[in-house]
Design an enzyme around this catalytic site. Structure first.
Site, PDB file in Angstrom:
ATOM      1  N   ASN A  54     -63.095 -32.475 -28.048  1.00 55.40           N
ATOM      2  CA  ASN A  54     -64.088 -32.459 -26.984  1.00 55.40           C
ATOM      3  C   ASN A  54     -64.574 -31.038 -26.714  1.00 55.40           C
ATOM      4  O   ASN A  54     -65.092 -30.415 -27.642  1.00 55.40           O
ATOM      5  CB  ASN A  54     -63.650 -33.228 -25.734  1.00 55.40           C
ATOM      6  CG  ASN A  54     -62.351 -32.834 -25.105  1.00 55.40           C
ATOM      7  OD1 ASN A  54     -61.281 -33.115 -25.651  1.00 55.40           O
ATOM      8  ND2 ASN A  54     -62.399 -32.223 -23.934  1.00 55.40           N
ATOM      9  N   ASP A  55     -64.450 -30.498 -25.519  1.00 55.85           N
ATOM     10  CA  ASP A  55     -65.163 -29.296 -25.101  1.00 55.85           C
ATOM     11  C   ASP A  55     -65.099 -28.143 -26.106  1.00 55.85           C
ATOM     12  O   ASP A  55     -64.009 -27.789 -26.580  1.00 55.85           O
ATOM     13  CB  ASP A  55     -64.571 -28.756 -23.799  1.00 55.85           C
ATOM     14  CG  ASP A  55     -64.532 -29.767 -22.689  1.00 55.85           C
ATOM     15  OD1 ASP A  55     -64.952 -30.913 -22.901  1.00 55.85           O
ATOM     16  OD2 ASP A  55     -64.049 -29.405 -21.598  1.00 55.85           O
ATOM     17  N   PRO A  56     -66.255 -27.478 -26.349  1.00 57.07           N
ATOM     18  CA  PRO A  56     -66.194 -26.190 -27.060  1.00 57.07           C
ATOM     19  C   PRO A  56     -65.528 -25.156 -26.164  1.00 57.07           C
ATOM     20  O   PRO A  56     -65.758 -25.129 -24.952  1.00 57.07           O
ATOM     21  CB  PRO A  56     -67.668 -25.856 -27.312  1.00 57.07           C
ATOM     22  CG  PRO A  56     -68.417 -26.607 -26.271  1.00 57.07           C
ATOM     23  CD  PRO A  56     -67.627 -27.852 -25.993  1.00 57.07           C
ATOM     24  N   GLN A  71     -61.408 -28.207 -27.621  1.00 56.97           N
ATOM     25  CA  GLN A  71     -60.344 -29.099 -27.197  1.00 56.97           C
ATOM     26  C   GLN A  71     -60.049 -30.076 -28.335  1.00 56.97           C
ATOM     27  O   GLN A  71     -60.959 -30.740 -28.850  1.00 56.97           O
ATOM     28  CB  GLN A  71     -60.759 -29.854 -25.945  1.00 56.97           C
ATOM     29  CG  GLN A  71     -60.893 -28.977 -24.712  1.00 56.97           C
ATOM     30  CD  GLN A  71     -59.545 -28.555 -24.165  1.00 56.97           C
ATOM     31  OE1 GLN A  71     -58.916 -29.293 -23.421  1.00 56.97           O
ATOM     32  NE2 GLN A  71     -59.100 -27.368 -24.522  1.00 56.97           N
ATOM     33  N   SER A 112     -59.598 -26.048 -21.335  1.00 56.27           N
ATOM     34  CA  SER A 112     -60.730 -25.210 -21.729  1.00 56.27           C
ATOM     35  C   SER A 112     -60.627 -23.790 -21.196  1.00 56.27           C
ATOM     36  O   SER A 112     -59.967 -23.517 -20.196  1.00 56.27           O
ATOM     37  CB  SER A 112     -62.036 -25.847 -21.251  1.00 56.27           C
ATOM     38  OG  SER A 112     -62.266 -27.064 -21.908  1.00 56.27           O
TER      39      SER A 112
END
Length: 847
Positions: A54-56, A71, A112
């Site tokens: 998921n998240d950069p 992530q 993150s």
């Protein structure tokens, strides 16, 4: 001097039969087999070889490499065991996946954060000769606490060591996360921007050494606040390219509560003095002036009529007993259906009036339960037919249970620890919440012959479709294959569902109730499984304000699970001269089962909600956790977002990986339409994936209907740049990934001046009820009246950039591999395609 325009307009039908200038053969379709060639595997967007992403995180440029951390779950294809994955690129397009960077440990997951290069060795974690790359990330501890910690690398990010003094910033919060750190030169210190998610705030901290942090100020709540604030970013940008005029941009990602209904990324533009961020927009709003139809300021409802008991006998003048504080009321009175709590139902209906104005504006709050046009408002009996299970006995009879989730007998309603279960028939039901969501199991019927048109049943519980890793479903199994499936809607209220079995008559089948989910809403509730010739319809559970014409609901608005009333609007233009009514309906007895409304006003312009007034980075469903690069060359500001949405991210039909990152985008702050807007375009290096000369079309009349581009323009990965003149068309644009009844529509609505993407027929859309839909973005024509659209198509996504990049829509799509066509279309008149260039795109892994 301007060259004269051609006087002859060429129709596409003629052009398609001719040899088009610049038209070249595209790349042959690649078979969807093998590693990185799986069905839906992106070829242009970064994906890890396998597992969930998921998240950069930690976007930073260092020694010729762009680092992309993210992530990552090293142990599976669903969210969990959050760690930092890692990839590098020299051009932001061709990526190389590296080994896991920062793995989770027994006591913390690695949420993150960001990475900086400590050039002056302020932290002492490297040297001036060999500066450390320092990751500032959120430690998500097993006790729920979230704090900020450090890890560092002195070998260009290949290996990482956690700082022994972690955490470096801990305020004792369970929702304190996603630090973005940068060097702030004026004070020669590090600046951290970090989110207080549940409070809708961003905090600023300062440090001289990355280890000791001092609170500077807070920003928020502001803009959209319908969900948690996450992954903030903060950076300066020159206005219209003028380095002497710089503004600061605050990006705040929000989930839920985005402009497209789920996850989203909003931004604020303003000034920063080294301590405090002051946005240019203070959030104040004055709606369009008009004529008040109903303001609920009288002692009773006047000519408005009520049914049921939810609205009482007169307007409310504030919060009702048991209700939280209400904000957004105009004056003192309003309609409020919380009388005696959420368990009551009823309607409040206006007298009929003639629609003479363009819009009806009003304020609405309360529960988010939209009007369902297929639902019924009156209770319906159990359909007659063959009852396969009513779960009224002391055992499951001849149904077979596995695992522990369903126990040995039907549940008698709500189980220990469960929210109140409603909507089932009789006393018993199949309920897999036994011992909570952690248990799993199945419940399977004996075989039966399909001899009636429908299978009707009541269903509730979690939303985890059959093709997800951890389903909570009812499935119809024929010849060993699941041919129908249904899931709950993350609600303990059971509702009727129905399958049309017309194509399965005479087949032998079984019903399988499945709970393989141990997370939130990891259970399923089922009752009254009936083979019938009558189709059961869901019971309306709306909390909505409806516009009624000729006895039909033609427009509807609902709340946002909030006690704040916000502006909404009905478009009356299609009903000018007709008799219309307003009905405020509360047909819901569950959580947030109430509705509030106020200040109905006819006006010439629509009122805008807080959501509509917010500034959005992207108007699509699939752009979230967006952050920018630190230390990018030439001062460029480049952003990447996670290309998914928390509404359905765990259910997208991909394996052995799940999720992609967006294309990296170059950001600019431009004056567009008289106001500052954040504009975006794919990074220039995307052009390195273009294959062969462009397919080119010029001066083409696009007549009503659809016309396919020549087949040499077909493809699954494309870069299309098109300029249209609307002429008299009501809608026009492109359709991509067409074939076998599938299409993804990228269009422009001339009356409403909206760019849109319609993915309702884009292929696999039934894996989650939140997936199919139409996303729109405001886009005014250029000064010359033209509409510029750029579309980047990949195997499972479209990214659409309108105008100068001020209107961007990012959506995942899951079409069949054979659906590769490209079409032009127009509706309600003709449009002109002034120019189009189409390039086939190769794989970023081909370098």
């Amino acid at each position: 001097m301007r060259a004269s325009r051609p006087t002859r307009r060429t129709s596409l039908a003629v052009l398609a039969a001719a040899v088009c200038l610049g038209l070249t053969a595209g790349s042959p379709a690649v078979a969807d087999t093998g590693k990185f060639q799986e069905q839906y595997r992106p070829q242009v967007h970064y994906t890890p070889a396998q597992n969930w992403m998921n998240d950069p995180n930690g976007l930073v440029y260092y020694q010729g490499e762009y680092h992309l951390f993210y992530q990552y779950n090293p142990n599976g294809n669903s969210w969990g065991d959050m760690s930092w994955g890692h990839a590098v690129s020299t051009d932001l397009i061709h990526w190389k996946e590296l080994p896991l960077a920062i793995p989770r440990t027994d006591d913390e997951m690695i949420f993150s954060g960001s990475v900086v290069v400590d050039t002056d060795n302020t932290s002492g974690l490297g040297t001036r000769k060999n500066p450390a790359m320092v990751a500032v990330y959120t430690s998500a501890y097993d006790d729920g606490r979230q704090a900020q910690s450090l890890a560092y690398s002195t070998d260009r990010g290949r290996t990482w060591t956690k700082y022994t003094g972690n955490p470096v910033l801990d305020i004792g919060s369970h929702a304190f996360r996603d630090p973005k750190v940068q060097w702030y030169a004026p004070t020669r210190s590090w600046l951290m921007t970090v989110s207080l998610a549940d409070e809708h705030k961003v905090e600023f901290y300062s440090s001289k050494d990355l280890k000791s942090w001092k609170l500077l100020s807070e920003f928020g709540p502001a803009g959209a606040t319908g969900g948690g604030w996450e992954c903030p970013d903060f950076f300066p940008l020159a206005v219209d390219g003028d380095p002497r005029h710089v503004k600061w941009v605050m990006v705040v990602n929000i989930n839920p509560g985005g402009i497209a209904g789920g996850s989203g990324a909003q931004y604020f533009v303003g000034d920063f003095d080294g301590t405090t961020f002051t946005p240019d927009d203070n959030g104040s709003y004055t709606p369009p002036a008009g004529t008040v139809l109903q303001d609920f300021e009288q002692a009773d409802y006047g000519a408005w009529t009520t049914t049921g008991t939810a609205f009482g006998t007169a307007p409310a003048t504030g919060s009702l007993p048991g209700q939280s504080a209400i904000t957004g009321i105009e004056g003192t009175g309003h309609a409020n259906s919380f009388h005696d709590g959420d368990s009551t139902t009823g309607t409040l209906t206006s007298p009929a009036f003639t629609a003479t104005s363009d819009y009806l504006n009003f304020k609405v709050g309360g529960g988010n339960h939209p009007h369902n046009p297929n639902a019924v408002t009156d209770p319906q009996p159990t359909p007659t037919g063959t009852v396969l299970a009513d779960f009224e006995g002391d055992t499951y009879g001849d149904w077979t249970a596995t695992g522990t989730a369903f126990g040995t007998a039907p549940a008698q309603g709500t189980l220990p620890g469960q929210q109140s279960v409603t909507g089932y028939t009789g006393h018993g039901l199949a309920n897999s919440f036994l011992q909570g969501d952690a248990t799993t199991g199945t419940l399977t019927s004996p075989t039966f012959t399909i001899d009636k048109k429908y299978l009707d049943f009541q269903i509730g519980g979690g939303t985890h479709p059959a093709n997800s890793d951890s389903p909570t479903t009812v499935e119809l199994v024929v010849d060993g294959k699941t041919v129908r499936s249904a899931t709950g809607s993350s609600n303990e209220q059971l509702d009727w569902a129905s399958w049309d079995l017309s194509d399965l008559q005479g087949k032998t089948a079984q019903i399988k109730i499945v709970d393989q989910n141990t997370g939130g809403w990891g259970h399923i509730n089922v009752d009254q499984v009936v083979l019938s010739d009558t189709q059961a319809k869901p019971q309306s559970s709306e909390t909505a304000v409806n516009l009624i014409v000729d006895g039909q609901v033609v427009q509807s608005a609902t709340g946002s699970d909030s006690e704040t009333l916000d502006w909404a609007s009905f478009d009356l233009r299609p009903y000018k001269g007709k008799q219309v009514q307003v009905q405020i309906a509360d047909l819901n007895t569950g959580g947030w089962g109430h509705i509030m409304a106020d200040q109905f006003t006819t006006a010439s312009q629509p009122a805008l909600s807080t959501l509509q007034r917010a500034h959005w980075v992207d108007f699509g469903k699939d752009f979230y956790a967006a952050v920018t690069y630190n230390d990018a060359p030439r001062g460029e500001r480049t952003m990447i977002g996670w290309m998914s949405d928390w509404q359905y991210a765990g259910n997208t039909p991909t394996t052995p990986w799940r999720s992609a990152q967006s294309l990296p985008r170059t950001l600019q702050l431009r004056t567009v339409g008289g106001r500052l807007q954040l504009t975006q375009q794919p990074v220039q290096s995307l052009n390195t994936l273009r294959q062969g000369p462009a397919v080119a079309l010029n001066h083409v009349t696009v007549r009503p209907g659809t016309t396919a581009l020549p087949s040499r323009g077909n493809g699954k990965a494309l870069d299309i740049d098109a300029v249209f003149s609307p002429a008299d068309a009501k809608k026009f644009g492109l359709k991509v990934r067409t074939g076998a009844g599938q299409e993804t529509v990228i269009g422009y609505d001339t009356a409403n001046q909206r760019l849109y993407v319609d993915r309702t027929k884009s292929g696999a859309v039934d894996f989650d009820p939140n997936f199919p839909g139409v996303q729109t973005a405001p886009l005014k024509p250029q000064k010359d009246g033209k509409i510029h659209i750029r579309v980047v198509v990949d195997w499972s996504s479209v990214e659409v950039f309108g105008g100068q990049g001020e209107a961007v829509i990012t959506d995942q799509v899951f079409p069949d591999p054979s659906s590769q066509g490209v079409q032009l279309f127009a509706e309600g008149g003709s449009a002109r395609l002034d120019s189009l260039k189409l390039w086939h795109l190769g794989s970023y892994r081909s370098k």
